[in-house]
Design a protein around this motif. Structure first.
Motif, mmCIF file in Angstrom:
data_model
loop_
_atom_site.group_PDB
_atom_site.id
_atom_site.type_symbol
_atom_site.label_atom_id
_atom_site.label_comp_id
_atom_site.label_asym_id
_atom_site.label_seq_id
_atom_site.Cartn_x
_atom_site.Cartn_y
_atom_site.Cartn_z
ATOM 1 N N ALA A 164 -3.376 8.869 0.907
ATOM 2 C CA ALA A 164 -3.042 8.149 -0.330
ATOM 3 C C ALA A 164 -2.156 6.943 -0.056
ATOM 4 O O ALA A 164 -2.196 5.963 -0.803
ATOM 5 N N LEU A 220 -9.271 9.188 -9.176
ATOM 6 C CA LEU A 220 -8.407 8.114 -8.675
ATOM 7 C C LEU A 220 -8.117 7.150 -9.811
ATOM 8 O O LEU A 220 -9.041 6.613 -10.431
ATOM 9 N N TYR A 223 0.851 -1.175 0.000
ATOM 10 C CA TYR A 223 0.000 0.000 0.000
ATOM 11 C C TYR A 223 0.889 1.228 0.000
ATOM 12 O O TYR A 223 1.615 1.468 0.947
ATOM 13 N N LEU A 281 -3.801 3.639 -0.176
ATOM 14 C CA LEU A 281 -4.232 3.111 -1.470
ATOM 15 C C LEU A 281 -3.219 2.087 -1.968
ATOM 16 O O LEU A 281 -2.053 2.127 -1.572
ATOM 17 N N PHE A 310 -13.081 3.549 -2.683
ATOM 18 C CA PHE A 310 -11.651 3.467 -2.908
ATOM 19 C C PHE A 310 -11.223 2.033 -2.607
ATOM 20 O O PHE A 310 -11.627 1.469 -1.602
ATOM 21 N N GLY A 323 -0.065 4.310 -2.419
ATOM 22 C CA GLY A 323 -0.541 5.171 -3.490
ATOM 23 C C GLY A 323 0.047 6.565 -3.332
ATOM 24 O O GLY A 323 0.697 6.880 -2.334
ATOM 25 N N TYR A 364 -1.414 3.376 -7.391
ATOM 26 C CA TYR A 364 -2.610 4.194 -7.550
ATOM 27 C C TYR A 364 -2.225 5.664 -7.418
ATOM 28 O O TYR A 364 -1.367 6.027 -6.616
ATOM 29 N N GLN A 387 -13.958 4.367 1.990
ATOM 30 C CA GLN A 387 -13.300 3.063 2.007
ATOM 31 C C GLN A 387 -14.329 1.976 2.314
ATOM 32 O O GLN A 387 -14.375 0.950 1.647
ATOM 33 N N VAL A 404 -9.116 0.235 -0.935
ATOM 34 C CA VAL A 404 -8.069 0.282 0.093
ATOM 35 C C VAL A 404 -8.204 -0.901 1.027
ATOM 36 O O VAL A 404 -9.221 -1.569 1.061
ATOM 37 N N TRP A 426 -3.943 9.499 -6.907
ATOM 38 C CA TRP A 426 -5.129 10.238 -6.491
ATOM 39 C C TRP A 426 -4.881 11.709 -6.794
ATOM 40 O O TRP A 426 -4.036 12.345 -6.179
ATOM 41 N N ASP A 480 -5.889 3.717 -11.234
ATOM 42 C CA ASP A 480 -5.165 2.521 -10.809
ATOM 43 C C ASP A 480 -3.772 2.495 -11.433
ATOM 44 O O ASP A 480 -3.378 3.442 -12.129
#
Length: 168
Positions: free
Chosen positions: A62, A112, A19, A65, A165, A21, A69, A160, A167, A71, A114
């Protein structure tokens, strides 16, 4: 040796996807925002500090994310918690009065993407926290805007849970 193997297997099983982002924040005419008025610093210096600290808040969110990703956020208005009032003394500048009547608000657009650059969520948000003084949230310690930070964290966590999102 058996304990080491067990610990390694457990660590491998607990390790999930990465994770990390990223956020890119732009600010649309901050000089026209509802309230980013300073009390004891210059208007430009305070505006720069607000932008820097809010950028950090979005960056922290972020990081929750998935890796890759992106944002993109365009902040269109900010109304900080409280209201700036004149303090009629030559020794003291204006003061920010924090009352439940002056809740924090923020408006922004976001997109957002990917890791392939495909848009997975986008929209316009008007986030506010009318109960900001009754919350038991704990500030992160990296910002002087604890009410606004909690408001954004609450908004992000709500999105979330709605699977808005992707996440953890």
């Amino acid at each position: 040796m058996k304990k080491i193997c067990t610990l390694m297997l457990l660590a491998t099983a607990m390790a999930g996807p990465a994770y990390a982002g990223s956020a890119k924040v732009s600010w649309q005419e901050p000089e026209k925002f509802t309230d980013i008025r300073p009390t004891n610093e210059s208007k430009i210096g305070f505006q720069e500090r607000v932008i820097k600290e809010f950028d950090r808040m979005f960056d922290d969110l972020a990081k929750k994310l998935p890796d890759g990703y992106e944002w993109n956020i365009t902040v269109t208005d900010v109304d900080l918690a409280g209201d700036v009032r004149p303090f009629f003394s030559p020794m003291v500048n204006d003061i920010r009065v924090i009352k439940d009547l002056y809740w924090p608000r923020m408006s922004f657009r976001f997109d957002l993407k990917d890791e392939q650059g495909k848009t997975v969520a986008s929209g316009t948000e008007d986030v506010k926290d009318m109960n900001f003084l009754t919350r038991m949230g704990v500030a992160s310690g990296h910002t002087s805007f604890q009410y606004e930070e909690q408001m954004l964290r609450d908004w992000f966590n709500k999105k979330q849970k709605e699977k808005f999102f992707p996440v953890r």
